[in-house]
Design a protein around this motif. Structure first.
Motif, PDB file in Angstrom:
ATOM      1  N   UNK A   1       0.800  -1.222   0.000  1.00  0.00           N
ATOM      2  CA  UNK A   1       0.000   0.000   0.000  1.00  0.00           C
ATOM      3  C   UNK A   1       0.830   1.268   0.000  1.00  0.00           C
ATOM      4  N   UNK A   2       2.048   1.212   0.553  1.00  0.00           N
ATOM      5  CA  UNK A   2       2.888   2.406   0.588  1.00  0.00           C
ATOM      6  C   UNK A   2       3.342   2.819  -0.809  1.00  0.00           C
ATOM      7  N   UNK A   3       3.434   1.867  -1.743  1.00  0.00           N
ATOM      8  CA  UNK A   3       3.831   2.179  -3.118  1.00  0.00           C
ATOM      9  C   UNK A   3       2.639   2.453  -4.022  1.00  0.00           C
ATOM     10  N   UNK A   4       1.440   2.425  -3.468  1.00  0.00           N
ATOM     11  CA  UNK A   4       0.248   2.616  -4.285  1.00  0.00           C
ATOM     12  C   UNK A   4       0.207   4.006  -4.916  1.00  0.00           C
ATOM     13  N   UNK A   5       0.603   5.030  -4.168  1.00  0.00           N
ATOM     14  CA  UNK A   5       0.629   6.378  -4.721  1.00  0.00           C
ATOM     15  C   UNK A   5       1.594   6.493  -5.888  1.00  0.00           C
ATOM     16  N   UNK A   6       2.747   5.826  -5.796  1.00  0.00           N
ATOM     17  CA  UNK A   6       3.705   5.828  -6.902  1.00  0.00           C
ATOM     18  C   UNK A   6       3.102   5.176  -8.140  1.00  0.00           C
ATOM     19  N   UNK A   7       2.389   4.058  -7.945  1.00  0.00           N
ATOM     20  CA  UNK A   7       1.747   3.368  -9.071  1.00  0.00           C
ATOM     21  C   UNK A   7       0.674   4.253  -9.698  1.00  0.00           C
ATOM     22  N   UNK A   8      -0.110   4.945  -8.869  1.00  0.00           N
ATOM     23  CA  UNK A   8      -1.164   5.830  -9.383  1.00  0.00           C
ATOM     24  C   UNK A   8      -0.558   6.954 -10.230  1.00  0.00           C
ATOM     25  N   UNK A   9       0.518   7.586  -9.733  1.00  0.00           N
ATOM     26  CA  UNK A   9       1.169   8.649 -10.506  1.00  0.00           C
ATOM     27  C   UNK A   9       1.739   8.110 -11.809  1.00  0.00           C
ATOM     28  N   UNK A  10       2.259   6.891 -11.762  1.00  0.00           N
ATOM     29  CA  UNK A  10       2.825   6.286 -12.970  1.00  0.00           C
ATOM     30  C   UNK A  10       1.752   6.011 -14.012  1.00  0.00           C
ATOM     31  N   UNK A  11       0.618   5.471 -13.566  1.00  0.00           N
ATOM     32  CA  UNK A  11      -0.442   5.088 -14.506  1.00  0.00           C
ATOM     33  C   UNK A  11      -1.175   6.295 -15.069  1.00  0.00           C
ATOM     34  N   UNK A  12      -1.505   7.257 -14.210  1.00  0.00           N
ATOM     35  CA  UNK A  12      -2.339   8.375 -14.640  1.00  0.00           C
ATOM     36  C   UNK A  12      -1.555   9.546 -15.222  1.00  0.00           C
ATOM     37  N   UNK A  13      -0.252   9.590 -14.982  1.00  0.00           N
ATOM     38  CA  UNK A  13       0.519  10.745 -15.468  1.00  0.00           C
ATOM     39  C   UNK A  13       1.697  10.313 -16.341  1.00  0.00           C
ATOM     40  N   UNK A  14       2.680   9.665 -15.754  1.00  0.00           N
ATOM     41  CA  UNK A  14       3.941   9.452 -16.454  1.00  0.00           C
ATOM     42  C   UNK A  14       3.840   8.470 -17.617  1.00  0.00           C
ATOM     43  N   UNK A  15       2.933   7.514 -17.571  1.00  0.00           N
ATOM     44  CA  UNK A  15       2.765   6.578 -18.689  1.00  0.00           C
ATOM     45  C   UNK A  15       1.671   7.018 -19.657  1.00  0.00           C
ATOM     46  N   UNK A  16       1.061   8.178 -19.405  1.00  0.00           N
ATOM     47  CA  UNK A  16       0.025   8.706 -20.289  1.00  0.00           C
ATOM     48  C   UNK A  16       0.659   9.232 -21.573  1.00  0.00           C
ATOM     49  N   UNK A  17       0.125   8.811 -22.730  1.00  0.00           N
ATOM     50  CA  UNK A  17       0.707   9.203 -24.021  1.00  0.00           C
ATOM     51  C   UNK A  17       0.649  10.715 -24.226  1.00  0.00           C
ATOM     52  N   UNK A  18      -0.460  11.357 -23.801  1.00  0.00           N
ATOM     53  CA  UNK A  18      -0.582  12.808 -23.951  1.00  0.00           C
ATOM     54  C   UNK A  18       0.467  13.539 -23.128  1.00  0.00           C
ATOM     55  N   UNK A  19       0.676  13.077 -21.913  1.00  0.00           N
ATOM     56  CA  UNK A  19       1.666  13.711 -21.040  1.00  0.00           C
ATOM     57  C   UNK A  19       3.064  13.536 -21.627  1.00  0.00           C
ATOM     58  N   UNK A  20       3.374  12.345 -22.074  1.00  0.00           N
ATOM     59  CA  UNK A  20       4.691  12.095 -22.663  1.00  0.00           C
ATOM     60  C   UNK A  20       4.920  12.974 -23.890  1.00  0.00           C
TER      61      UNK A  20
END
Length: 383
Positions: free
Chosen positions: A304-323
């Protein structure tokens, strides 16, 4: 009788002669006629499963939990760093200012608050290993626990908002989703605040013991656990319904042609929500806190402590528009740096040019006082 006693693990309340006191894990101690406490029976290692499947002693257990504390501290630190970065990315580019990303940003904030609450709770409650938890009942420690409970509530409610918004996109295709933003914000933060207010009042009037981190009775316990369980169940129903709608749209004419890629992206975003629904909470909700302690620690603190990192990765950093936008900005910065470098290079070359030296000498001769005086004297002589 026997005075209150903190044995390093459990707070034993005051008792009269001959009284047998029971605490969680089904431990018992007897207040003897000699006014001292008997040894706990059954022993901690048997009742609480400290030595389950191993021969770890108290020092080994302490070392294990210390290592586990380092793991979830690193996890929450990584989550906070990545979430703050994602917030700055969404806030910096106007292209990302839309309802979908506004909801993501509020979800990011709830995860950040959860991490901060864990750090605050650890700092207030467990900073001093010699602290007597029987006597600890301060406003600061109660506030830390209340803030911790609020952050968990807000986190689950914003996960619910994500599910509701996704279903709204599918059901109300031709309705602007901007009109729902304030409703989502009011629900995501207002509902946890109301629940937290009810829980604090109940604790003050019905169970104002310790730092409010002890085992709660049924009514107080379900004030927090009930809404969380409700959000998880609703989210699970929404998830099933969204999958059904997506399958129907992909099979129908509406899901074909130019719209197919749009629904495929929605399907991917839905599948990414699976680890965020907190389905594991249902598994542990109806069991005592001591049941499956190690599994609960691994899931709720370790993973659960890494859940926020996963959320940021999925919704922001791996988003094609953001990239794509970040690449454009990077290219823009590189091009601007190239122009600045070229301008500096040309200026430097111009200053160091031999032609420039001749021009400068000519200019100096024109404005030189000696030159002006000589011309004046020649003029007088001529006259």
């Amino acid at each position: 009788g026997c005075a209150r006693d903190w044995d390093g693990l459990t707070c034993w309340p005051r008792a009269t002669f001959g009284e047998v006191v029971k605490v969680p894990c089904f431990l018992q101690r007897n207040c003897t006629q000699e006014a001292y406490w008997s040894e706990p029976f059954p022993p901690y290692t048997v009742a609480c499963g400290f030595d389950e499947g191993s021969s770890k002693g108290p020092e080994d257990q302490k070392s294990y939990y210390s290592a586990f504390w380092r793991v979830y501290t690193a996890g929450y630190a990584a989550s906070v760093t990545s979430l703050i970065t994602a917030l700055l990315v969404f806030a910096a580019f106007r292209k990302f200012h839309c309802t979908r990303n506004y909801i993501h940003m509020h979800l990011f904030v709830s995860f950040i608050l959860r991490a901060i609450a864990v750090f605050t709770k650890d700092a207030v409650l467990f900073a001093d290993e010699t602290m007597d938890h029987c006597l600890m009942s301060t406003v600061s420690c109660k506030a830390a626990v209340a803030f911790f409970q609020f952050s968990i509530l807000a986190n689950f409610f914003w996960l619910l908002i994500e599910g509701i918004y996704l279903q709204t996109l599918l059901l109300l295709t031709f309705v602007s989703d901007k009109q729902y933003v304030w409703s989502f914000i009011f629900t995501g933060w207002g509902a946890p605040t109301a629940v937290m207010f009810a829980w604090v009042l109940t604790r003050i009037h019905r169970q104002n013991t310790g730092c409010w981190d002890d085992d709660e009775n049924g009514v107080v316990l379900w004030i927090i656990k009930g809404p969380i369980l409700l959000t998880v169940l609703i989210n699970f129903i929404i998830f099933i319904n969204v999958i059904r709608i997506l399958i129907h749209k992909l099979k129908s004419q509406e899901g074909g042609g130019s719209h197919s890629s749009h629904f495929v992206r929605l399907a991917k975003s839905t599948l990414l929500l699976i680890p965020l629904f907190g389905v594991h909470y249902i598994v542990f909700a109806f069991f005592p806190e001591s049941t499956g302690l190690e599994a609960r620690l691994y899931i709720e603190l370790g993973l659960g402590s890494f859940q926020g990192f996963v959320v940021a990765l999925l919704y922001c950093f791996s988003n094609a528009e953001v990239q794509s936008e970040l690449k454009k900005q990077l290219c823009k910065w590189q091009y601007q740096e190239y122009l600045n470098f070229t301008h500096r290079h040309r200026t430097l070359s111009r200053e160091n040019s031999p032609v420039n030296y001749v021009t400068q000498l000519s200019l100096l001769e024109k404005i030189s006082p000696k030159r002006k005086k000589s011309v004046y004297q020649n003029g007088v002589t001529s006259v």
